[in-house]
Scaffold this active site. Sequence first.
Site, PDB file in Angstrom:
ATOM      1  N   LYS A 269       0.901  -1.399   0.082  1.00 27.35           N
ATOM      2  CA  LYS A 269      -0.084  -0.119  -0.112  1.00 27.35           C
ATOM      3  C   LYS A 269       1.103   1.336  -0.150  1.00 27.35           C
ATOM      4  O   LYS A 269       1.889   1.298   0.772  1.00 27.35           O
ATOM      5  CB  LYS A 269      -1.046   0.061   1.469  1.00 27.35           C
ATOM      6  CG  LYS A 269      -1.470   1.410   1.474  1.00 27.35           C
ATOM      7  CD  LYS A 269      -2.391   1.284   2.846  1.00 27.35           C
ATOM      8  CE  LYS A 269      -3.268   2.754   2.612  1.00 27.35           C
ATOM      9  NZ  LYS A 269      -3.916   2.386   4.088  1.00 27.35           N
ATOM     10  N   ASP A 274      -2.515  10.256   4.006  1.00 25.43           N
ATOM     11  CA  ASP A 274      -3.833   9.592   3.631  1.00 25.43           C
ATOM     12  C   ASP A 274      -4.960  10.797   4.320  1.00 25.43           C
ATOM     13  O   ASP A 274      -4.683  10.815   6.129  1.00 25.43           O
ATOM     14  CB  ASP A 274      -3.969   7.964   4.220  1.00 25.43           C
ATOM     15  CG  ASP A 274      -5.435   8.035   4.476  1.00 25.43           C
ATOM     16  OD1 ASP A 274      -7.013   8.699   3.960  1.00 25.43           O
ATOM     17  OD2 ASP A 274      -5.587   7.250   5.139  1.00 25.43           O
ATOM     18  N   LYS A 281      -9.781  13.046   8.096  1.00 28.85           N
ATOM     19  CA  LYS A 281      -9.705  12.476  10.276  1.00 28.85           C
ATOM     20  C   LYS A 281     -10.101  14.122  10.727  1.00 28.85           C
ATOM     21  O   LYS A 281      -9.956  14.696  10.737  1.00 28.85           O
ATOM     22  CB  LYS A 281      -8.265  11.825   9.350  1.00 28.85           C
ATOM     23  CG  LYS A 281      -8.379  10.572   8.475  1.00 28.85           C
ATOM     24  CD  LYS A 281      -6.937  10.269   8.305  1.00 28.85           C
ATOM     25  CE  LYS A 281      -6.604   9.268   7.737  1.00 28.85           C
ATOM     26  NZ  LYS A 281      -7.175   7.774   9.021  1.00 28.85           N
ATOM     27  N   ASP A 292       1.054   5.672   5.810  1.00 33.62           N
ATOM     28  CA  ASP A 292       0.360   5.142   5.456  1.00 33.62           C
ATOM     29  C   ASP A 292       0.773   4.348   3.971  1.00 33.62           C
ATOM     30  O   ASP A 292       0.528   4.195   3.006  1.00 33.62           O
ATOM     31  CB  ASP A 292      -0.975   5.998   4.788  1.00 33.62           C
ATOM     32  CG  ASP A 292      -2.242   5.241   4.823  1.00 33.62           C
ATOM     33  OD1 ASP A 292      -1.952   4.003   5.408  1.00 33.62           O
ATOM     34  OD2 ASP A 292      -3.186   5.510   4.599  1.00 33.62           O
ATOM     35  N   ASP A 351     -12.337   6.883   3.796  1.00 35.25           N
ATOM     36  CA  ASP A 351     -10.614   6.766   4.951  1.00 35.25           C
ATOM     37  C   ASP A 351     -10.651   5.390   4.754  1.00 35.25           C
ATOM     38  O   ASP A 351      -9.180   5.144   5.347  1.00 35.25           O
ATOM     39  CB  ASP A 351     -10.945   7.386   6.325  1.00 35.25           C
ATOM     40  CG  ASP A 351      -9.619   7.445   7.467  1.00 35.25           C
ATOM     41  OD1 ASP A 351      -8.989   7.576   6.665  1.00 35.25           O
ATOM     42  OD2 ASP A 351      -9.746   7.310   8.377  1.00 35.25           O
ATOM     43  N   GLU A 353      -9.485   3.294   2.257  1.00 35.35           N
ATOM     44  CA  GLU A 353      -8.726   3.678   0.429  1.00 35.35           C
ATOM     45  C   GLU A 353      -8.186   2.437   0.149  1.00 35.35           C
ATOM     46  O   GLU A 353      -8.140   2.273  -0.300  1.00 35.35           O
ATOM     47  CB  GLU A 353      -8.545   4.810   1.117  1.00 35.35           C
ATOM     48  CG  GLU A 353      -6.708   5.161   0.634  1.00 35.35           C
ATOM     49  CD  GLU A 353      -6.808   5.053   2.413  1.00 35.35           C
ATOM     50  OE1 GLU A 353      -5.795   4.990   3.176  1.00 35.35           O
ATOM     51  OE2 GLU A 353      -7.789   5.117   3.437  1.00 35.35           O
ATOM     52  N   ARG A 355      -7.303  -0.010   0.820  1.00 38.22           N
ATOM     53  CA  ARG A 355      -8.536  -1.632   0.400  1.00 38.22           C
ATOM     54  C   ARG A 355      -8.353  -1.156  -1.072  1.00 38.22           C
ATOM     55  O   ARG A 355      -8.574  -2.586  -1.847  1.00 38.22           O
ATOM     56  CB  ARG A 355      -9.663  -2.447   0.933  1.00 38.22           C
ATOM     57  CG  ARG A 355     -10.301  -1.497   1.159  1.00 38.22           C
ATOM     58  CD  ARG A 355     -11.850  -1.524   2.780  1.00 38.22           C
ATOM     59  NE  ARG A 355     -10.956  -0.966   3.992  1.00 38.22           N
ATOM     60  CZ  ARG A 355     -10.932  -0.960   4.987  1.00 38.22           C
ATOM     61  NH1 ARG A 355     -12.559  -2.244   5.002  1.00 38.22           N
ATOM     62  NH2 ARG A 355     -10.933  -0.885   6.392  1.00 38.22           N
TER      63      ARG A 355
END
Length: 517
Positions: A269, A274, A281, A292, A351, A353, A355
């Site tokens: 990933k 993010d 967030k 991230d 959020d 995201e 996956r």
Amino acid sequence: MEFNIKSGHPEKQRTACVVVGIYEPRRLSEVAKQLDEVSDGYLSSILRRGDLEGKIGQTLLLHNVPGTLADRVLLVGCGRERELGDTQYRKVISHAIRTLHETGSMETVCYLTELNVRGRDTAWKVRHAIETARYALYSFDQLKSKKNITRRPLRKIVFSVASRRELGIAEQARREAEAIAGGVELARDLGNLPSNVCTPTHLVEEAKRLCNLHDRLTCKVLTESHIEKAGMNALLAVAKGSEQSPRFIILEYKGNEKKDAHPTILVGKGVTFDSGGISLKKAERMDEMKYDMSGAGSVLGTLSAVAELQLPINVIGLIPAVENMPSGKATKPGDIVTSLSGQTVEILNTDAEGRLILCDALTYAERFKPSAVIDIATLTGACVTALGAHAHGLMSNHNPLTNDLLNAGRMACDRAWELPIWDEYQEQLDSPFADMANIGGAEAGAITAACFLSRFTRKYRWAHLDIAGTAWKPMPKKEKGSTGRPVPLLTQYLIDRSCDDGMPPPLPIPMDLGEDE
């Protein structure tokens, strides 16, 4: 830092410092006993006075010890001998190395590798001593105007083995340790960079830099137009709100030229920042969302280690690299996209995201006919709640792959813990408007995230590592930063695979995905 291996008596070492262990309560290790004998009981007399108890974390630096040729002798507390296991051993090494670095010993001969560690051989002790030393001395000051300068830093460490017969296996352990430590440091550097530097484009540049260093590594990059043409709409949905255009990086290491040598694929990933997108967030600790992309960093670090060791296997790294930001163009909660697999996804939370970019990458992996696919992602806060900062969350559709990863984690001191992905959890992803939703509710969040990914991995052996709790340390400030995990686990898994007589064949893939863009 230079590392060497040798065998020899401690009192004969001409060096700035000799390092030996002291057990609790005030018990000399075997090597310390040798020094005590040649010094007419000098060490034991100091211990009797109570200067050192032998607890882990204690150190005592001695100068001009009688009967020795070294300038100094460092006594290091090792705890109780029968309790000296993996974690305790690495703590002992870490305390010793930091003390040496801070006290002006620019070189040392360290005998802690001769300690008795439960169930571990010489090769393991040497390897983990070197990895721990490199980890302890790591510093990230690339963006500081005033660098962290130590006046007389530790530059050379010689680790001792008990006999010359062990020099060969210890030297191989040194090679593995240096390669793994280099991969960990690469992952840590990438994770610690701010998101205005470490963008999707920067990850591309880092991948190309690695290829320039290693002949067996090649790199291919899909730009936004290529990604769109390929049909990776779930990945594009995450990137829509950002000015940073997405990239899809394909790194291929070819260590086995046999036609039937199927690759292991690592999918990392790569969300370089993010914000949560429209599902924004909280401001508190949002700066940590630069980490991230730690899954991507671990893939680059692992491939660096594999290429350095020239393992006789084939490995492919896939890195979907994006930035998740809110804007007038950003994906909205309730939007539905069609993934590369053809399955549709209702995006209830922007959020969630990671996956979305991973599901397209996992589908893309099918075309390589892999023997196994492992994705690595800072995926869920739920995994942090479940396992804390010590173990990666591991979920898989193949029990032997699970066991291999768990064993590799134990060997590498980079442990994972298996969580279930039973069919019952899949129902939480039901959507009335699409094939699935991208979140499964408050319960079992780490598991339902893996269940989502499992819907895109039915054609091969797959495992998922959730590293949300292990990829970085949030506190205290002096230790805050990337950990470089799970590079040790992944590299150990691939070392183990390279030692196997044969890799398992891939599962049959009936679907034709066409040529690479």
